[in-house]
Design a protein around this motif. Structure first.
Motif, PDB file in Angstrom:
ATOM      1  N   THR A  48     -10.261  16.849  18.282  1.00 42.31           N
ATOM      2  CA  THR A  48      -9.075  17.518  18.789  1.00 42.31           C
ATOM      3  C   THR A  48      -8.981  17.364  20.295  1.00 42.31           C
ATOM      4  O   THR A  48      -9.994  17.179  20.977  1.00 42.31           O
ATOM      5  N   GLU A  99      -7.090  19.843  21.751  1.00 40.10           N
ATOM      6  CA  GLU A  99      -6.592  21.185  22.032  1.00 40.10           C
ATOM      7  C   GLU A  99      -7.728  22.112  22.460  1.00 40.10           C
ATOM      8  O   GLU A  99      -8.883  21.901  22.101  1.00 40.10           O
ATOM      9  N   THR A 113      -7.602  25.268  21.551  1.00 42.43           N
ATOM     10  CA  THR A 113      -7.623  26.343  20.554  1.00 42.43           C
ATOM     11  C   THR A 113      -8.991  26.401  19.881  1.00 42.43           C
ATOM     12  O   THR A 113      -9.416  25.431  19.249  1.00 42.43           O
ATOM     13  N   THR A 158       1.030  25.249  21.679  1.00 38.68           N
ATOM     14  CA  THR A 158       0.153  24.360  22.431  1.00 38.68           C
ATOM     15  C   THR A 158       0.324  24.691  23.909  1.00 38.68           C
ATOM     16  O   THR A 158       1.081  25.580  24.290  1.00 38.68           O
ATOM     17  N   HIS A 159      -0.349  23.954  24.752  1.00 37.45           N
ATOM     18  CA  HIS A 159      -0.251  24.187  26.193  1.00 37.45           C
ATOM     19  C   HIS A 159       0.801  23.272  26.828  1.00 37.45           C
ATOM     20  O   HIS A 159       0.849  23.124  28.037  1.00 37.45           O
ATOM     21  N   LYS A 179       2.075  23.809  17.332  1.00 33.70           N
ATOM     22  CA  LYS A 179       1.391  23.013  16.316  1.00 33.70           C
ATOM     23  C   LYS A 179       1.383  23.805  15.021  1.00 33.70           C
ATOM     24  O   LYS A 179       0.969  24.971  14.999  1.00 33.70           O
ATOM     25  N   GLU A 229       4.397  18.978  14.565  1.00 33.86           N
ATOM     26  CA  GLU A 229       4.783  19.688  15.772  1.00 33.86           C
ATOM     27  C   GLU A 229       6.184  20.263  15.611  1.00 33.86           C
ATOM     28  O   GLU A 229       7.028  19.704  14.908  1.00 33.86           O
TER      29      GLU A 229
END
Length: 355
Positions: free
Chosen positions: A92, A94, A96, A238-239, A250, A350
């Motif tokens: 990933t 991400e 998260t 998401t950022h 996401k 997305e």
């Protein structure tokens, strides 16, 4: 976004030869991922003979350099491509966080306990891992995988123990259950009838989740006495911010083990592997549609076969219809003898919001 790949050794020598091949293959893959700022998030190891292979695996370069200390699960479900060992890898980009608990019984914990007691023990062990945090099973546990030896005999005890735990934790047919796969599988511990993996995501709210249904294809699981969701969609920001202030999200779809079942809860096409495969894929598509996704959003399939002689038939079907989606086909008995095949998957897409 996340990326999922399945790695199997092409080498057909000793088990150690195959581990060395995977060591090189995974190392090259992870080096490439680092260049894209991607990291290994979790790995699932499928073995053909865990009691005889576990020591060699744990002593290997593959394990010592890449897998030790990672979010890792190891299960005996023989890969039917002849590889002896295969890996499902998730990387990933991400931030998260996820918590992946692969909980196993020791010989001492397992001996003398039936499948009900072992399942109860493992769920309580999980509850202790999140004790003292702001997480709860009801809110933060997103998915489980329950591996059961001799599933035709032991599954009922698993079902009853899970239901009792869920009742205690406030998970009911009127609230929700958890996406899950209950499937044949084993660990190196001889007397362990049950093993469980738990996927937990901190910092989520109930409104981040949607429980997927397709009642014209599959009935609710509680109607035949089991406590799991057919699928769960999780929506997380998401950022990434886009033009005009839109926020990117996401969406992850956790599709439970799905078989050839109809809206009344009955097995469909008994004895026919081709038609059962078609029906379960139709069921998965209907579940994804309920969450505004399609089969093209699927990131991988895990395919469980009761009879290994069905491998080539199923592999050809999947290659014909979904050649672009990674898959692994393993030997694992499904929880009803009439089901010749079961599949699970994760889908991702997305979405955007201007709110």
């Amino acid at each position: 976004m996340d990326k999922y790949i399945i790695l199997s050794p092409e080498a057909k020598g000793s088990f150690n030869d195959r581990l060395n091949f995977l060591y090189l293959k995974l190392g090259n893959f992870l080096d490439t991922e680092k260049l894209e700022n991607r990291t290994l998030q979790y790995c699932k190891v499928f073995l053909s003979d865990s009691q005889n292979q576990i020591k060699e695996l744990e002593e290997s370069l593959l394990y010592q350099e890449f897998l030790k200390g990672a979010n890792l699960t190891i299960v005996e479900q023989t890969p039917l491509n002849g590889s002896k060992v295969s890996l499902l890898i998730k990387t990933t980009d991400e931030a998260t966080p996820i918590l992946f608990h692969s909980l196993r019984l020791t010989e001492e914990e397992a001996k003398g306990k039936d499948s009900y007691e072992q399942t109860h023990f493992l769920f309580n062990k999980y509850l202790k891992t999140i004790e003292g945090t702001d997480m709860t099973m009801e809110r933060n546990l997103i998915r489980t995988w329950i591996y059961v030896t001799n599933i035709d005999v032991n599954y009922q005890g698993v079902v009853e123990a899970r239901k009792d735990i869920f009742d205690k934790e406030g998970l009911t047919a009127d609230t929700h259950y958890i996406a899950s796969t209950g499937i044949g599988g084993a660990t190196p511990v001889r007397h362990a009838a049950v093993a469980i993996d738990f996927l937990t995501i901190p910092h989520i709210k109930e409104e981040d989740k949607k429980y997927l249904q397709a009642l014209d294809h599959l009935n609710s699981t509680h109607e035949y006495g089991v406590a799991f969701e057919r699928g769960t969609r999780l929506t997380l920001p998401t950022h990434t911010l886009h033009s005009e202030g839109s926020q990117q999200f996401k969406q992850q779809y956790f599709i439970s083990g799905t078989a050839s079942i109809d809206k009344h809860g009955d097995v469909v096409y008994e004895g026919d592997i081709v038609r059962q495969t078609g029906r379960l894929l139709e069921n998965i598509g209907a579940l994804l549609k309920d969450g505004d996704a399609t089969m093209n959003d699927i990131q991988y399939f895990i395919i469980y076969l009761r009879d290994i002689s069905d491998y080539h038939t199923v592999d050809r079907l999947m290659q014909q219809f979904y050649p672009q989606i990674p898959r692994i086909i393993v030997e694992a008995k499904v929880c009803r003898p009439g089901w010749l095949i079961e599949m699970e998957c994760i889908a991702e897409k997305e979405s955007y919001s201007t709110e």
